[in-house]
Each structure stands twice: as C-alpha cells, then as structure tokens.
Design an enzyme around this catalytic site. Structure first.
Site, PDB file in Angstrom:
ATOM      1  CG  ASN B 385      -4.821   0.200   2.102  1.00 29.76           C
ATOM      2  OD1 ASN B 385      -4.779   1.214   2.792  1.00 29.76           O
ATOM      3  ND2 ASN B 385      -5.943  -0.431   1.862  1.00 29.76           N
ATOM      4  CG  ASP B 386      -2.389  -3.008   5.405  1.00 25.45           C
ATOM      5  OD1 ASP B 386      -3.504  -2.459   5.484  1.00 25.45           O
ATOM      6  OD2 ASP B 386      -2.228  -4.201   5.144  1.00 25.45           O
ATOM      7  CB  VAL B 387       3.241   0.543   4.268  1.00 24.64           C
ATOM      8  CG1 VAL B 387       3.556  -0.922   4.458  1.00 24.64           C
ATOM      9  CG2 VAL B 387       3.016   0.869   2.813  1.00 24.64           C
ATOM     10  CB  VAL B 388       0.305   5.014   3.249  1.00 25.84           C
ATOM     11  CG1 VAL B 388       1.599   4.869   2.471  1.00 25.84           C
ATOM     12  CG2 VAL B 388      -0.837   4.373   2.492  1.00 25.84           C
ATOM     13  CB  ALA B 426      -3.348  -5.510   7.926  1.00 30.51           C
TER      14      ALA B 426
END
Lengths: 97, 459
Positions: B385-388, B426
C-alpha cells in the site's frame, strides 16, 4: 593482556574504516540478511561474558555474568541460525538457474 | 608462545573471520558461506576463551551456554519468515543487555583501581547497551503488534526526555568522579527508560531503520565493553558492526527518501499532520470479481506484480508464482517490482520470492519498473500500500512525502489485492484505491490468488 589505551584506540579507528569499507557496495536485496549477520557477530560479547563469569567474585558479579552469558548465547546462536534460514532461500534460486 | 598469546592469535583468526563474513554477506553469491565463516569464527573464539588463564566455573559457563542455546535455536528455527524483523530485534536487544551487564560486572570487579578511560567506556557501554535493550523491546512490540504501530508521543515527552538526559549526565559525572558502581547501575536504569522513549515516537513503517540503528548501537556497546576488558576481539568485532550498521542505516533511510533525524524525531517535532483519511473515505471504490481480473490479466501483454507485507502475511509467495507461470504460459510478460522497503525490512520481498523459486531475472528494482510503467497493462498490487501511494510523490503534507514509490498509478490498470480498506502500515489513506483505473479484490491474498489461478486456467 597489557595493550595500551592508545593501542586499543588505534584498533578501534582502523576497525571503523574496515567496517565502512567492507559493506560499501551492497544491493538492497541483501540488507536484511546483512543486518542479521552483523547482529550475530556482535554476539561476540559472549566472549566477554564468559571472561566475567569465569573470573568474577561474589554473588552480584556472578549473577550478572551468568545472565550475560545466557543472553549473549541467545544473540549468537539465534543470529547465525536465523541468517542461515534467510539465505537458504536464496540458494533455491541458484539451483534453478 | 605463552597460552595468553596463543589465545590472542586465535582471537585474531576470529576477527578475520568476521571481516570475511561481512564481506561475504554483502554479495548474493558469498552470503551463505559468509554467514558460516562468521559462525566458525565465533566457535573458535568461544573455544579459546575456555582456555584463558584464570578461568573458573567452567561448568557454570557451560550451563549458561546450554540454556542460551536452548532458548535461541528453537526461537530462530521456528520463527515464521514474516516475523524475522522482530526476531532480529530481539536478538539484538539481548546482545545489548549482555554488553551492559558485562561492563557493570567488570566495573564492580575492578572497583577502586579502574582507570578513567576504562570507567568512561563502562559508562558508555552501560548506557548504550541499556538503550539498545529496551529500544529493541519496543520495536519488537510494535512489529509483533503487541502495541500500536503508530508513532506514540507521550504527554510532556520533551520534558521527560530532557529530565532523563540530565539525570544521565549527572549520574555519568558521579560515576566517573567517584568510580561509583551504584551510579553507573542507576544510569543504566535511566537508560532503560530512555530507550523506550527513544523508539516510541517512531512509526511502524520506519521501525526497520531503527532496528538497524540499534544494531549498530549494540556493536558500539560491545566495542566499549572490549575496551573495558582490554579484549581486542570485542573491540574489532563490535566496531565492525557499529560502523557497517551505521552505513546500512543510512542506506535504508535513503531508500525511503527520508533523513534519519526525520525518522527518529519527526513525530516529536512535527505538527500533527492532518488526517487525509476523512477526506477520501466516503468515495466509491470499484470492487471487481475474480473472473474480471482473470480476463484482465490473461489478455494483458505485460503484468507487473508489486508484492508487499500482505503477501508475506498470507504466505502467498508460491501462489503468486503459480499465477505468474500460468500467465507466462499464455505469453504474458510478468515482472515483479520490488520496492526497497516493501514488507517490513529491506530485501524482505526478495527473500520471500526466492523461497518460491521466482527466477531472479523477474525481480526488478523500483527505477527499472517505473521506466517501463506506461507499457504495463496491469499492475497487480499484492498486499502492498504505502510503497505505491501517490501521496508520497504528490502531497507535500503527507507523512510519507518524498519516499520514492513504484508509480503503479501510471500503468494502464491497477488491481489491488487487499484484506480491507484499512490504510497501510504508515497509517495513511491511499487515494489510488478510489481511482477509476483501480480494481479492488478484497480478501486474504492467498485465497484470492488461488481463485485467480483457477480462473485464468479456464480462460
């Protein structure tokens, strides 16, 4: 052991450079195993723990020493075993190639 | 050659083994061998220590070794791959505690005739070792989800930090001036509290960087203990870990596009960021069916798989590979886009996918897949999620702003396999989930992937 303080300091400074140099190029793939392997290596405090337990006097020193040896052993064996488990998975990949 | 000299020589061999081990661990080919060389170095060092002149209580040492091994080996063997980051944290913490205890015991033994330099090393090692111990315990609790992964800032935390800091300085001065064992023991206790306060404000996604930092702290504590005991092996090995750990920590925070001080103190100094969640959570989400997605994947030319922590949790690495093989059989080009901090540790995804025998050539780095994003028909995001999250690129107010991401929003279509709409580690909402190009498939990643495999088979 009669190393002078300046001698010990020299070793410290040189080790800093070796430490920086030795991992200066590492791909992010290996960050986790490298951290874990380094983690096992600082388990060398086991040697210090053994010296303290083996040369201490009185209940306080021996208790501290005993706990230290147990904790340091967990650090060492756990660290190396867990790193090996991680790296074992990389091996499978090489076999395929 | 005296016995003491022989032991020194064996210690030198061990030190060389450690350097070779670290060198080996930084290349894929030599990594496993490197680890074994490190273990061999440790073994000879421990064996030689038994021969140290004046060693007593050998049986007691053996009992302690057996107890430690009986705890450590099963723990390391049984830990699931998803829980490895917290396992490393735990091993690191006990190492730090051992360093502090050894210095204290040695300080007590030499009380009355400890030199100033040695006393200073005792103070350093007791402080850093204790901080590393409780700090690691908090990272463990965060990753094991025994407590919230969110940054925690206690009321009056700055005041508490300042008070404990002042107490530390006072106790250090007292301990050094009087060579007081009690003062240093108290200082270690204060350091235990500081370790907790130090790690609490760090957000869950940043915890791996802190583990690396605490790892290098423990290395330095071990080196200081080496100075106390005048054992060069401890100085060399501890410093090696301290220096390489510092460098590794920097590399990791760079991979996240953040400065280390921002990671550590961001929650304390920053004004609370406005929650983006409320603004977007009412928007409609496009939920697809397994069959729709199977068609989308089966007739694509190029599919990018972006794995994240959800893949690790669901243990879906083998299933994702089955799906990829099936797609490749249909002539679809499949690559995996690996974000440097996907999962909860750098390299976490590579380890998992390697376990499933995913060919190395299919694992691509972030920059590589971003360059080819516009030719990608489907980006299949599995439990990431956070990395995209495009907020990292587009919203300067976002806590993850500045972190390089995999730009899946620029692919022709995006499919998210997620358990729920819950934000990532995050704790930030992801606007991409509401995008018109995005299809959501809710559920456990492994079950969904298994269903996809079955659906693609009958296409």
């Amino acid at each position: 052991m009669t190393e002078t303080t300046i001698g010990l300091f020299t070793i410290f400074v040189l080790s800093v450079f070796v430490g920086f140099e030795v991992i200066s190029k590492v791909s992010s793939t290996l960050h986790t195993p490298l951290m874990s392997g380094a983690n096992a290596i600082h388990g060398v405090i086991l040697v210090g723990s053994m010296i303290v337990l083996g040369s201490g006097h009185g209940a306080a020193q021996l208790t501290l020493g005993f706990i230290a040896v147990v904790l340091a052993t967990i650090n060492v064996v756990g660290g190396f075993v867990v790193t090996d488990r991680m790296l074992e998975m990389f091996k499978g990949r090489d076999r395929r190639k | 050659m005296s016995r003491a000299e022989t032991i020194e020589l064996v210690y030198l061999v061990a030190a060389v083994c450690f350097i070779v081990a670290l060198k080996g661990l930084s290349s894929p080919r030599g990594a496993r061998m490197g680890n074994l060389i490190g273990a061999a170095g440790m073994l000879v060092a421990v064996a030689a220590t038994f021969a140290t002149p004046g060693m007593h209580r050998v049986w007691l040492i053996v009992i302690a070794l057996v107890v430690g091994a009986a705890v450590g080996v099963p723990a390391a063997r049984s830990v699931r791959m998803t829980a490895i980051p917290q396992m490393v944290a735990a091993f690191n913490g006990v190492g730090g505690a051992a360093a502090a205890l050894v210095s204290l015991a040695e300080f007590d033994r030499t009380a009355g005739h400890t030199g100033f330099g040695t006393a200073a090393a005792v103070v350093f090692s007791a402080f850093v070792g204790a901080v590393s111990f409780t700090g690691s315990a908090v990272t463990f609790a965060k990753l094991q989800e025994l407590m919230t992964g969110q940054p925690v800032v206690l009321p009056h935390q700055r005041l508490a930090n300042a008070t404990l800091g002042a107490a530390t300085v006072g106790l250090a001065v007292w301990g050094l001036a009087d060579r007081s064992v009690a003062a240093v023991a108290l200082l270690a206790v204060v350091a235990l509290a500081l370790g907790v306060l130090f790690v609490l404000p760090v957000g869950g996604a940043d915890v791996p960087v802190v583990i690396s930092l605490l790892n290098s702290f423990t290395g330095l504590a071990v080196a200081a203990t080496g100075a106390v005991l005048r054992t060069t092996l401890l100085i060399v090995a501890g410093t090696l870990v301290g220096a390489s750990g510092t460098l590794l920590t920097r590399m990791m925070s760079q991979a996240m596009g953040r400065s280390l001080s921002n990671i550590l103190f961001g929650a304390i100094t920053a004004a609370p960021t406005v929650a983006v969640a409320s603004a977007t959570s009412d928007r409609p989400v496009r939920t697809g069916t397994v069959d729709d997605v199977a068609v989308q994947l089966g007739y694509a030319r190029r599919v990018l798989v972006v794995p994240g922590y959800g893949l690790a949790v669901a243990q879906a690495q083998h299933t994702v590979r089955d799906l990829a093989d099936l797609l490749e059989g249909r002539g679809v080009e499949v690559v995996y886009g690996i974000h440097p901090v996907a999962g909860r540790m750098p390299g976490h995804m590579n380890v998992l996918l390697a376990e499933a025998n995913v060919p190395y050539e299919q694992l691509r780095e972030m920059d590589d897949v971003n360059a080819q994003m516009s030719q990608t028909d489907v980006a299949l995001v599995v439990g990431a999620n956070d990395v995209v999250n495009p907020a990292a690129r587009d919203s300067p107010g976002s806590p993850i702003y500045g972190m390089p991401i995999i730009n899946v929003d620029q692919a022709q279509g995006v499919v998210f396999l997620k358990r729920s709409m819950r934000p990532g580690f995050a704790g930030i909402d992801n606007a991409l989930l509401y995008d018109a190009h995005t299809t959501m498939l809710f559920g456990d990643a492994k079950e969904t992937l298994t269903a996809l495999v079955a659906a693609v088979k009958v296409l």
